[in-house]
Enzyme design. Structure first.
Site, PDB file in Angstrom:
ATOM      1  CE  LYS A  92       1.103   2.195  31.948  1.00 42.84           C
ATOM      2  NZ  LYS A  92       1.730   3.045  30.915  1.00 42.84           N
ATOM      3  CD  GLU A 114      -0.013  10.416  31.908  1.00 46.50           C
ATOM      4  OE1 GLU A 114       0.513  11.210  32.717  1.00 46.50           O
ATOM      5  OE2 GLU A 114       0.534   9.373  31.530  1.00 46.50           O
ATOM      6  CB  SER A 381       2.672  -5.250  29.976  1.00 45.95           C
ATOM      7  OG  SER A 381       1.454  -5.250  29.263  1.00 45.95           O
TER       8      SER A 381
END
Lengths: 399, 264
Positions: A92, A114, A381
């Site tokens: 991220k 969000e 990830s």
């Protein structure tokens, strides 16, 4: 495949994407689009982005051969792209750094985000602290309960976490609320959207900031093995880690791209989060894509053990890649993902995120059907530290 | 001439401004909606905006979000909304009804199917909040072909070149969003609205309605000086929320009458 060049000027990935927002947001999206076009052409922008990725995030993330697991499965060799080793624990942050640098170029001092599992919220809070910006994170009140450690992490980093009580009280409602904040504070605020979805230019922006995963992987595979993988596997919620590793491979022949959605209790039960496997095209959150919806066009609630995949839509580029047959999309159920989670812990000494465990589970499923000289590259990830409470709960253990 | 255009022409001739109340179809229950619509007309509504419930109303504040949730608890979908308009038309052929909602329910039904069904039900105009002109080509064509008015939003942030594009597509009226925010917000600047409307009139020939954040007769009156129509939504929905099913119609009628008196 030589002409793969999306999105077009209107933000379209074939029949998907676009800009489906209320009029008040249009000017802000145009402004963002124009600023990104300038930044994209500015070598200094990318220089700073790469500098941050190297010194703040710790890139490049390694490629790792999961040797014991591969041997046990007895088929293809499985390699991991180690996004779990990034600062903040997931892919991220690649995106939040890019967007925060854009926000700074645009003179915005307040950022909003969000979050579902809290990973994007943490990555946003992190860059806001790093660049001295105010940060407000919207999070469904159900997720606030499920992901208490990440909520505290965001607070430690100086962010305000706003629990969202509307709708299903999860990621989609957090996104609605972030949009409402943005429309209200449009002059001062930059919206750091966490996945390769939303209105144009976000799907392109997020993809461009996540492409680093695939760009590195291509170089690393070449260097390490002198060849590219036969298959690249990534989990797909909104789809940012998947598009990040897929995109540089789209025009590489002979590399199968497989996206793994959250099958929840099983796609056949209806309790899942797999719009590409079982949804149909619709419009939500500013873009057109495959969606989980009922016959009235209402969005239906999703189910997954992994909060990060618990989203009823999917980034528009994945819808295009599905329709043109360049990527395949499959679903992995909760129990299969949990089994892969445990195997990865025991056999490789890596605690993977539950999201990434879906990709691992699919790799473990297909590896035995492939030859020992074949290669599967899995995008690992994120790391699973954030999920230990969830997993303990499923084992009947209170920490 | 469409029913919307006729209404504005009649009001203009009488030197009056239009009052456009908004309620969500199916709130608080589907059985009440048609009755409430008649109640709005009894109070002096010139045009009715009827909300199509949606699971993810991104542009709406908490009041209208709750209205959507109440309607969805009764599983009110777009087909039910059209049936309600049809029933309303059995007794009222003169008050225009404009459907307001989000694109996905319309998208799922198919633009042409929807436009034909809406026209048959007696709908006059359609405003899809999350469908700006850039994405509206097919829908606008389907609506226009069915004789329906496509209504568009103009925001305080809309630059003039976009205003021209909106003016090209808009029929019936244009809905000026009076503030940067969601429906029912409280940061309305009346002088700023008046200046913006004056600027908009250089490009927009259809009437201009103003909404978002108009909560009382005083504000409605002030807005009506510059605008052709005043849209009131959240305040009415709050009234429904506070009422019982037995008193809702009467309370709405009374409130609408107060608002209409203020802008007359």
């Amino acid at each position: 495949m030589s002409s793969y060049d999306f999105p077009d000027a209107r933000g379209r990935f074939g029949a998907y994407g676009g800009v489906y927002v209320a009029e008040t947001l249009m000017a802000a999206l145009d402004e963002l689009n124009a600023e990104y076009a300038r930044a994209k052409a500015d070598p200094a922008f990318w220089q700073e982005y790469h500098h941050e990725l190297k010194h703040f995030v710790g890139r490049p993330s390694p490629i790792y051969h999961a040797k014991r697991w591969s041997e046990q499965l007895g088929g293809a060799q499985i390699y991991f792209k180690r996004e779990d080793l990034n600062h903040t624990g997931a892919h991220k942050v690649n995106n939040t750094i890019g967007q925060a640098l854009l926000a700074r170029r645009m003179g915005k001092k307040r950022v909003i985000a969000e979050t579902g599992a809290g990973q994007h919220g943490v990555a946003s809070a992190t860059v806001a602290a790093r660049y001295g910006m105010e940060c407000v994170v919207y999070m469904g009140s159900e997720d606030v309960k499920r992901q208490a450690p990440n909520v505290f992490r965001m607070k430690l980093l100086g962010a305000t976490v706003v629990p969202v009580e509307s709708g299903s009280k999860t990621l989609k409602d957090a996104l609605n609320e972030a949009m409402r904040d943005w429309v209200t504070n449009i002059d001062s605020t930059f919206y750091i959207l966490g996945t390769a979805a939303g209105p144009h230019p976000y799907p392109m922006l997020v993809r461009d900031f996540q492409r680093i995963i695939g760009i590195e992987a291509k170089e690393q595979m070449q260097e390490m093995l002198g060849r590219q993988p036969d298959m690249v596997v990534a989990c797909v919620g909104g789809g940012s880690n998947a598009i990040g590793i897929f995109h540089p491979y789209v025009e590489v022949e002979g590399v199968r791209l497989v996206g793994v959605e959250a099958g929840g209790d099983g796609v056949e039960t209806g309790r899942h989060a797999a719009p590409l496997s079982a949804g149909k095209p619709g419009v939500l959150h500013g873009f057109r894509s495959y969606l989980m919806q009922d016959e009235d066009g209402q969005i239906i609630e999703t189910h997954s053990v992994s909060a990060g995949l618990d989203y009823p839509g999917v980034g528009p580029e994945h819808s295009l890649l599905k329709d043109i047959g360049r990527a395949e999309y499959v679903a992995i159920n909760d129990d299969e993902a949990l089994r892969a989670f445990e195997d990865c812990c025991h056999l490789e000494g890596i605690i993977p995120a539950l999201e990434s465990s879906h990709a691992l589970a699919h790799a473990a499923k297909v590896a035995p059907t492939m030859g020992k000289d074949q290669i599967i590259l899995v995008n690992l990830s994120g790391r699973g530290d954030k999920d230990i409470n969830t997993v303990a709960g499923l084992m009947g253990i209170t920490l | 001439m469409s029913r919307v255009a006729e209404t504005f022409a009649r009001l203009q001739a009488a030197g009056e401004k239009a009052l456009i109340p908004f309620i969500t179809a199916g709130d608080p229950s589907p059985a009440l909606t048609v009755d409430l619509m008649h109640g709005l007309v009894d109070g002096g509504a010139d045009i009715i905006e009827l909300g199509i419930p949606f699971s993810d109303p991104m542009a709406d504040g908490p009041v209208i979000q709750r209205a959507s949730e109440r309607a969805l608890a009764h599983k009110v979908g777009l087909r039910h909304v059209l049936a309600m308009v049809k029933t309303f038309r059995e007794q009222n052929q003169h008050t225009p009804v404009v459907l307001m909602g989000y694109l996905n329910p319309v998208h799922v039904l198919g633009y042409e199917t929807f436009a034909q069904a809406a026209a048959e039900a007696g709908v006059d105009g359609v405003l899809t909040v999350d469908c700006p002109p850039e994405e509206a080509e097919d829908l606008t064509a389907a609506l226009t072909a069915a004789g329906l008015d496509p209504v568009f939003l103009v925001a305080p942030t809309t630059p003039m070149e976009r205003v021209r594009e909106i003016a090209r597509l808009a029929r019936g009226y244009v809905y000026y969003v009076s503030l940067k925010g969601v429906t029912g917000a409280g940061n309305l600047d009346i002088d700023d609205v008046a200046r913006k409307i004056a600027a908009l009139r250089e490009h927009i020939t259809v009437p201009i309605g103003v909404g978002f954040g108009i909560r009382d007769a005083e504000t409605a009156r002030a807005i009506s000086v510059a605008a052709d129509a005043v849209v009131v939504g959240s305040r009415l929905v709050q009234e429904i929320e506070a009422a019982t099913p037995e008193t809702a119609k009467e309370q709405l009628t009374r409130l609408v009458a107060t608002l209409k008196a203020a802008i007359r």
